[in-house]
Design an enzyme around this catalytic site. Structure first.
Site, PDB file in Angstrom:
ATOM      1  N   GLU A  11       4.906   5.771   2.083  1.00 22.60           N
ATOM      2  CA  GLU A  11       4.169   6.152   3.496  1.00 22.60           C
ATOM      3  C   GLU A  11       5.864   5.849   4.749  1.00 22.60           C
ATOM      4  O   GLU A  11       5.306   5.425   5.395  1.00 22.60           O
ATOM      5  CB  GLU A  11       3.398   5.587   3.800  1.00 22.60           C
ATOM      6  CG  GLU A  11       2.068   5.780   2.684  1.00 22.60           C
ATOM      7  CD  GLU A  11       0.390   5.018   3.513  1.00 22.60           C
ATOM      8  OE1 GLU A  11      -0.930   5.753   3.496  1.00 22.60           O
ATOM      9  OE2 GLU A  11       0.931   3.636   4.563  1.00 22.60           O
TER      10      GLU A  11
HETATM   11  C1  TNX Z   1      -2.238   3.598   2.228  1.00 20.41           C
HETATM   12  S1  TNX Z   1      -1.586   2.532  -0.408  1.00 20.41           S
HETATM   13  C2  TNX Z   1      -1.315   2.660   2.166  1.00 20.41           C
HETATM   14  C3  TNX Z   1      -1.820   1.036   3.479  1.00 20.41           C
HETATM   15  C4  TNX Z   1      -3.084   1.173   3.716  1.00 20.41           C
HETATM   16  C5  TNX Z   1      -3.694   2.286   2.767  1.00 20.41           C
HETATM   17  C6  TNX Z   1      -5.388   1.885   2.941  1.00 20.41           C
HETATM   18  C7  TNX Z   1       0.102   2.013  -0.077  1.00 20.41           C
HETATM   19  C8  TNX Z   1       0.501   1.860  -0.896  1.00 20.41           C
HETATM   20  N1  TNX Z   1       0.152   2.833   2.017  1.00 20.41           N
HETATM   21  O1  TNX Z   1      -0.461   1.238   4.410  1.00 20.41           O
HETATM   22  O2  TNX Z   1      -3.593   0.332   4.311  1.00 20.41           O
HETATM   23  O3  TNX Z   1      -3.550   3.562   2.629  1.00 20.41           O
HETATM   24  O4  TNX Z   1      -6.053   2.275   2.508  1.00 20.41           O
END
Ligand code: TNX
Length: 496
Positions: free
Chosen positions: A311
Site C-alpha cells: 500500500e
Molecule cells: C491491509 S494487508 C493492510 C494493513 C491493514 C489491513 C487491515 C496489508 C499488507 N496491509 O495495513 O492493517 O489491511 O485489514
C-alpha cells in the site's frame, strides 16, 4: 475402550497416517521421560513435555538420559534412528501398552510429536490443576510430517502494542498446532516497536503512540531477543517486519531528516493507510535502512527480514521500484532474504526473495514467474482481523466476513491459478490490530480460524474434509478451555 479417550484420528492438524492397534498405554506416577543421552536439546524437549503433563497429572515425570532400555510405562524421545524420510519436522509416534516412543530425524520433529501426545491424552490433561485421570493413550502408530515448510501467523504490534508476555502466550498457542513461523509487524504509521540503538528516537518518539491513543510502548533489544529465544525453544522462527516505504509515519515523525521537506509530521493515531512515504531520493533514507536492517539482522537468527512494501500509495511507482530494489540489496548485504507483501512483484526481484500474497493473485503469479517463492495470506481466507459475521465485536470487513468454514475450505493450489505448488512456500494468517486492544481480543479473532489455517499448512490435501475437521474441533473444545484460550464458538461447529 474408554469412551472419553481420544482416538488416533482426532489429532489437529490431521496427521499423514494413523493406525490404531486397539490397546491402551497408561501414564502412571512412576512414568519417566527418557531421552537419548548426551543431548541438551533433547533434555529441553523432554522437560517441555514434562512441564505440559505435570499440572493435570500431578506426576513427577523425571527427564532421564537413557541407559539400557526404557522402563515399562515410560515415554522415550529419540532422534537416533534418523529416518531422513521424516524430514526436518516429521515424527513417528509408536504407542504400545508398555511404552510411548517418539522418533524423529530432527529435534523439531520431536517437538511437534509432543503436541500429538498431548492431544491423545484425555482433554483434562490441559487443565492447570490436578485432575483425576486415568491418563490413558490409545495404542497405535502415527507417521506424520508437514505439507508446507512455512506455517505461521503475523501479529501487528504496531497499531496496538502487546507486551512480551502477551506475545509469548500467542507463540505458545501456535505451537499446539505445529506452526513454525511468527511474523512480527514491528513498525507502521501508528507506532515503532523495537529499540534501534543507532536511531533511538524511533522507539522513544515513534513508539509512544498507538491507535486511538491507547497504551503504547516498544521492545528493548533484550526483550526482542527474549522473544526470539522463547520462540526458538519452540521451533518457531521469528520473521521481523519493518514496513517500508509506506506505513512509515512513526519513523518520519521521529526524525525530520527522513522527510523530503525536512519537517517531521505529527504522530498518528488514526487507522487510514497509504499516506506516508520515506524519501526515496535522500541518501539518509538508505543509511537509516542499512542501520535498522543491520541491527535487526544481528538480533534475528532466522534468515528472513520482511520489508513490508504494501500500500505504498504515497510513493510514485518508479520511486517504489528504485526503493525496493535498493532495499533488497541492503537486506542481502546483511546476509538475509527479503520478504515483502505482494506488491514487491512490481520490481525486479533477486532470488531467493519471498512474496507474500494478500489480495491480488496477479501479483503472486508475477512474483512466481520471477523465481520468487510465494507465501499465501489471502485476505478473504486468512485475515484474522476480518469479522466472522456482522455481529463480531471487533475487526473489519473489507475482505468480507470469514466464518470458520471459509477459513478452512480453500487451498493454496486452487486459490491462485498460476502459482504451482512447488513455488508455494506455505500459509500465514495475519492479525492486524487496529480494532484489537488486548491479547484476549486477539485470541477471539484467531481461534478457531488459526487452527483451520494450521491444518491447511500441515495436513495432506488428500482426505481433507470440513465435516471431519469440524467434528474433531468440536471434541477439542475442552482443551481450548483448559488452556484458557478465548475462542469464538462458531455455530458451524458441533462443540462438546
Ligand atoms: C491491509 S494487508 C493492510 C494493513 C491493514 C489491513 C487491515 C496489508 C499488507 N496491509 O495495513 O492493517 O489491511 O485489514
Amino acid at each position: 475402550m474408554n469412551k472419553s479417550l481420544p482416538t488416533l484420528d482426532t489429532v489437529i492438524p490431521r496427521p499423514v497416517s494413523a493406525t490404531a492397534a486397539g490397546g491402551q498405554f497408561t501414564l502412571s506416577p512412576n512414568t519417566s521421560i527418557y531421552i537419548e543421552p548426551g543431548s541438551p536439546e533433547l533434555t529441553g524437549i523432554g522437560q517441555y513435555l514434562a512441564d505440559k503433563l505435570k499440572p493435570a497429572t500431578g506426576y513427577k515425570l523425571p527427564v532421564l538420559s537413557l541407559a539400557g532400555s526404557p522402563a515399562k510405562g515410560s515415554i522415550y524421545l529419540t532422534t537416533k534412528d534418523r529416518d531422513a524420510n521424516l524430514g526436518e519436522e516429521g515424527y513417528l509416534l509408536t504407542i504400545t501398552p508398555d511404552q510411548v516412543t517418539l522418533a524423529a530425524y530432527q529435534p523439531a520433529g520431536l517437538f511437534h510429536g509432543i503436541q500429538t501426545i498431548r492431544q491423545l491424552l484425555p482433554a483434562s490433561i490441559e487443565q492447570p490443576a490436578p485432575q483425576p485421570g486415568p491418563w490413558v493413550i490409545a495404542t497405535g502408530t502415527i507417521r506424520d510430517y508437514p505439507r508446507f515448510t512455512w506455517r505461521g501467523s503475523m501479529l501487528d504490534v504496531a497499531r496496538h502494542f502487546f507486551s512480551v508476555a502477551d506475545v509469548k502466550r500467542y507463540i505458545e498457542e501456535l505451537t499446539y498446532y505445529k506452526m513454525n513461523r511468527f511474523h512480527l509487524h514491528l513498525a507502521d504509521d501508528q507506532g515503532w516497536r523495537l529499540m534501534i540503538n543507532s536511531w533511538p528516537n524511533l522507539a522513544r518518539i515513534g513508539g509512544s503512540t498507538a491507535v486511538n491513543h491507547d497504551p503504547a510502548g516498544y521492545y528493548t533489544q533484550a526483550e526482542y531477543s527474549d522473544i526470539v529465544s522463547y520462540a526458538a525453544n519452540r521451533y518457531i522462527m521469528i520473521v521481523p517486519e519493518i514496513d517500508t516505504p509506506g506505513h512509515t509515519n512513526a519513523a518520519l515523525a521521529s526524525y525530520p531528516e527522513l522527510n523530503c521537506n525536512g519537517i517531521a509530521p505529527d504522530l498518528y493515531t488514526g487507522t487510514e493507510v497509504g499516506f506516508s512515504s520515506l524519501c526515496v531520493d535522500k541518501e539518509v533514507t538508505y543509511k537509516f535502512l542499512d542501520d535498522v536492517i543491520g541491527e535487526i539482522a544481528s538480533l534475528t537468527p532466522g534468515p528472513y527480514i520482511h520489508i513490508g512494501g504494501d500500500e505504498a500509495a504515497a510513493t510514485q511507482p518508479a520511486d517504489y521500484k528504485k526503493f525496493i530494489e535498493r532495499v533488497q540489496t541492503i537486506v542481502q548485504a546483511h546476509g538475509k532474504q527479503m520478504v515483502g507483501w505482494e506488491e514487491i512483484s512490481n520490481v525486479d526481484l533477486l532470488p531467493p526473495s519471498i512474496d507474500q500474497y494478500w489480495t491480488n493473485p496477479q501479483q503472486a503469479v508475477k512474483a512466481a514467474q520471477q523465481g520468487a517463492k510465494v507465501l499465501f495470506s489471502p485476505a478473504s481466507k486468512t485475515y484474522l482481523d476480518m469479522k466472522y459475521d456482522s455481529s463480531t465485536p471487533f475487526g473489519q470487513d473489507w475482505a468480507g466476513f470469514i466464518e470458520l468454514q471459509d477459513a478452512y475450505d480453500w487451498d493454496p493450489t486452487t486459490q491462485t491459478a498460476g502459482v504451482p505448488e512447488t513455488d508455494i512456500l506455505g500459509v500465514e494468517a495475519p492479525l492486524w490490530s487496529e480494532t484489537m486492544r488486548t491479547i484476549q481480543d486477539v485470541e477471539f479473532m484467531a481461534f478457531p480460524r488459526l487452527i483451520a489455517i494450521a491444518e491447511i499448512g500441515w495436513s495432506p490435501l488428500a482426505g481433507k474434509s470440513w465435516k471431519d475437521f469440524s467434528t474433531r474441533l468440536g471434541a477439542h473444545a475442552p482443551r481450548l478451555d483448559g488452556m484458557q484460550f478465548n475462542f469464538y464458538r462458531s455455530k458451524q461447529v458441533p462443540w462438546k
